[in-house]
Design a protein around this motif. Sequence first.
Motif, PDB file in Angstrom:
ATOM      1  N   ALA A  94      41.289  51.212  49.803  1.00 10.28           N
ATOM      2  CA  ALA A  94      40.810  50.487  48.629  1.00 10.28           C
ATOM      3  C   ALA A  94      41.984  49.964  47.814  1.00 10.28           C
ATOM      4  CB  ALA A  94      39.924  51.386  47.773  1.00 10.28           C
ATOM      5  N   GLU A  95      43.033  50.768  47.708  1.00 10.98           N
ATOM      6  CA  GLU A  95      44.218  50.353  46.957  1.00 10.98           C
ATOM      7  C   GLU A  95      44.911  49.176  47.649  1.00 10.98           C
ATOM      8  OE1 GLU A  95      48.484  52.392  46.113  1.00 10.98           O
ATOM      9  OE2 GLU A  95      46.740  53.593  45.591  1.00 10.98           O
ATOM     10  N   ALA A  96      44.991  49.234  48.984  1.00 11.25           N
ATOM     11  CA  ALA A  96      45.611  48.141  49.734  1.00 11.25           C
ATOM     12  C   ALA A  96      44.778  46.864  49.608  1.00 11.25           C
ATOM     13  CB  ALA A  96      45.763  48.529  51.196  1.00 11.25           C
ATOM     14  N   ALA A  97      43.462  46.994  49.609  1.00  9.09           N
ATOM     15  CA  ALA A  97      42.595  45.828  49.464  1.00  9.09           C
ATOM     16  C   ALA A  97      42.760  45.196  48.079  1.00  9.09           C
ATOM     17  CB  ALA A  97      41.139  46.215  49.689  1.00  9.09           C
ATOM     18  N   ALA A  98      42.880  46.010  47.047  1.00  6.54           N
ATOM     19  CA  ALA A  98      43.077  45.487  45.698  1.00  6.54           C
ATOM     20  C   ALA A  98      44.421  44.777  45.583  1.00  6.54           C
ATOM     21  CB  ALA A  98      42.986  46.608  44.676  1.00  6.54           C
ATOM     22  N   LYS A  99      45.445  45.344  46.220  1.00  6.63           N
ATOM     23  CA  LYS A  99      46.769  44.726  46.187  1.00  6.63           C
ATOM     24  C   LYS A  99      46.757  43.385  46.916  1.00  6.63           C
ATOM     25  CE  LYS A  99      51.592  45.921  46.998  1.00  6.63           C
ATOM     26  NZ  LYS A  99      52.499  46.932  47.550  1.00  6.63           N
ATOM     27  N   ALA A 101      44.178  41.442  47.316  1.00  9.99           N
ATOM     28  CA  ALA A 101      43.419  40.488  46.504  1.00  9.99           C
ATOM     29  C   ALA A 101      44.285  39.933  45.373  1.00  9.99           C
ATOM     30  CB  ALA A 101      42.176  41.155  45.939  1.00  9.99           C
ATOM     31  N   ALA A 102      45.117  40.790  44.775  1.00  8.23           N
ATOM     32  CA  ALA A 102      46.002  40.332  43.710  1.00  8.23           C
ATOM     33  C   ALA A 102      47.042  39.359  44.249  1.00  8.23           C
ATOM     34  CB  ALA A 102      46.680  41.522  43.050  1.00  8.23           C
ATOM     35  N   GLN A 103      47.556  39.639  45.448  1.00  7.05           N
ATOM     36  CA  GLN A 103      48.531  38.728  46.051  1.00  7.05           C
ATOM     37  C   GLN A 103      47.885  37.391  46.397  1.00  7.05           C
ATOM     38  OE1 GLN A 103      50.079  41.008  49.317  1.00  7.05           O
ATOM     39  NE2 GLN A 103      51.644  41.996  48.071  1.00  7.05           N
ATOM     40  N   LYS A 104      46.651  37.438  46.876  1.00  4.34           N
ATOM     41  CA  LYS A 104      45.935  36.206  47.220  1.00  4.34           C
ATOM     42  C   LYS A 104      45.688  35.373  45.967  1.00  4.34           C
ATOM     43  CE  LYS A 104      42.778  36.081  50.548  1.00  4.34           C
ATOM     44  NZ  LYS A 104      41.507  36.316  51.254  1.00  4.34           N
ATOM     45  N   LYS A 105      45.355  36.043  44.870  1.00  5.45           N
ATOM     46  CA  LYS A 105      45.119  35.336  43.612  1.00  5.45           C
ATOM     47  C   LYS A 105      46.403  34.692  43.111  1.00  5.45           C
ATOM     48  CE  LYS A 105      43.546  36.120  38.888  1.00  5.45           C
ATOM     49  NZ  LYS A 105      43.131  37.125  37.904  1.00  5.45           N
ATOM     50  N   ALA A 106      47.530  35.394  43.259  1.00  3.61           N
ATOM     51  CA  ALA A 106      48.815  34.853  42.828  1.00  3.61           C
ATOM     52  C   ALA A 106      49.210  33.659  43.684  1.00  3.61           C
ATOM     53  CB  ALA A 106      49.883  35.934  42.893  1.00  3.61           C
ATOM     54  N   ALA A 107      48.949  33.735  44.989  1.00  6.53           N
ATOM     55  CA  ALA A 107      49.274  32.616  45.879  1.00  6.53           C
ATOM     56  C   ALA A 107      48.423  31.397  45.540  1.00  6.53           C
ATOM     57  CB  ALA A 107      49.069  33.025  47.333  1.00  6.53           C
ATOM     58  N   LYS A 108      47.172  31.628  45.231  1.00  9.48           N
ATOM     59  CA  LYS A 108      46.270  30.542  44.870  1.00  9.48           C
ATOM     60  C   LYS A 108      46.722  29.881  43.564  1.00  9.48           C
ATOM     61  CE  LYS A 108      41.351  29.615  44.138  1.00  9.48           C
ATOM     62  NZ  LYS A 108      40.028  30.229  44.036  1.00  9.48           N
ATOM     63  N   ALA A 109      47.144  30.697  42.605  1.00  7.89           N
ATOM     64  CA  ALA A 109      47.612  30.165  41.324  1.00  7.89           C
ATOM     65  C   ALA A 109      48.903  29.385  41.506  1.00  7.89           C
ATOM     66  CB  ALA A 109      47.816  31.303  40.336  1.00  7.89           C
ATOM     67  N   LEU A 121      50.389  38.435  33.068  1.00  5.21           N
ATOM     68  CA  LEU A 121      50.167  39.655  32.315  1.00  5.21           C
ATOM     69  C   LEU A 121      49.785  40.810  33.239  1.00  5.21           C
ATOM     70  CD1 LEU A 121      48.317  38.261  29.185  1.00  5.21           C
ATOM     71  CD2 LEU A 121      50.673  39.053  29.344  1.00  5.21           C
ATOM     72  N   ASP A 122      49.023  40.511  34.303  1.00  5.43           N
ATOM     73  CA  ASP A 122      48.657  41.548  35.264  1.00  5.43           C
ATOM     74  C   ASP A 122      49.899  42.050  35.987  1.00  5.43           C
ATOM     75  OD1 ASP A 122      46.030  41.411  34.598  1.00  5.43           O
ATOM     76  OD2 ASP A 122      45.478  40.083  36.265  1.00  5.43           O
ATOM     77  N   ALA A 123      50.884  41.186  36.205  1.00  5.92           N
ATOM     78  CA  ALA A 123      52.107  41.575  36.910  1.00  5.92           C
ATOM     79  C   ALA A 123      53.031  42.389  36.017  1.00  5.92           C
ATOM     80  CB  ALA A 123      52.822  40.331  37.418  1.00  5.92           C
ATOM     81  N   GLY A 124      52.744  42.479  34.740  1.00  5.23           N
ATOM     82  CA  GLY A 124      53.546  43.294  33.834  1.00  5.23           C
ATOM     83  C   GLY A 124      54.448  42.499  32.939  1.00  5.23           C
ATOM     84  N   LEU A 125      54.395  41.184  32.994  1.00  7.35           N
ATOM     85  CA  LEU A 125      55.222  40.367  32.116  1.00  7.35           C
ATOM     86  C   LEU A 125      54.598  40.315  30.730  1.00  7.35           C
ATOM     87  CD1 LEU A 125      55.977  37.446  34.564  1.00  7.35           C
ATOM     88  CD2 LEU A 125      57.417  39.404  34.040  1.00  7.35           C
TER      89      LEU A 125
END
Length: 130
Positions: A94-99, A101-109, A121-125
């Motif tokens: 589940a943790e790997a799937a969430a990670k 998904a976050a990478q896919k969202k960042a690539a899309k952005a 902000l999600d990345a900690g900036l």
Amino acid sequence: MGKGSNVQKATAARERNQKKMGKSDEERKAASAKAAKDAAAKKCLLCLQTFMVNVKAPQLLLHITAKHPDLTDYTQCFPELAGYDPNDPKGEKAEAAAKAAAQKKAAKAKKAGGPDLDSLLDAGLKKGKK
């Protein structure tokens, strides 16, 4: 100087005697109550069997499969098993799937013209000064 040494000897003897006596009645009652509470911390809602506070989810699942084999929803016995996956007991999948998904969202952005504020902000900036 003679009085000081007697006071120190008396204090040391008093501490030794208290250690030998052990716990007071109040301490024993409190420890007994805590042990009784911990022994019945988790309870099966169907058969009312109790489990210690430190029992792990795989042991609770073992109880369900042994005592209630026809049961498919684990939360009917133990509500704390909500979201537990017996195929992934540590939650690594589940943790790997969430990670991912976050990478896919960042690539899309990034393809859309740069990262949006939420992904930063999600990345900690943090937001900069105005």
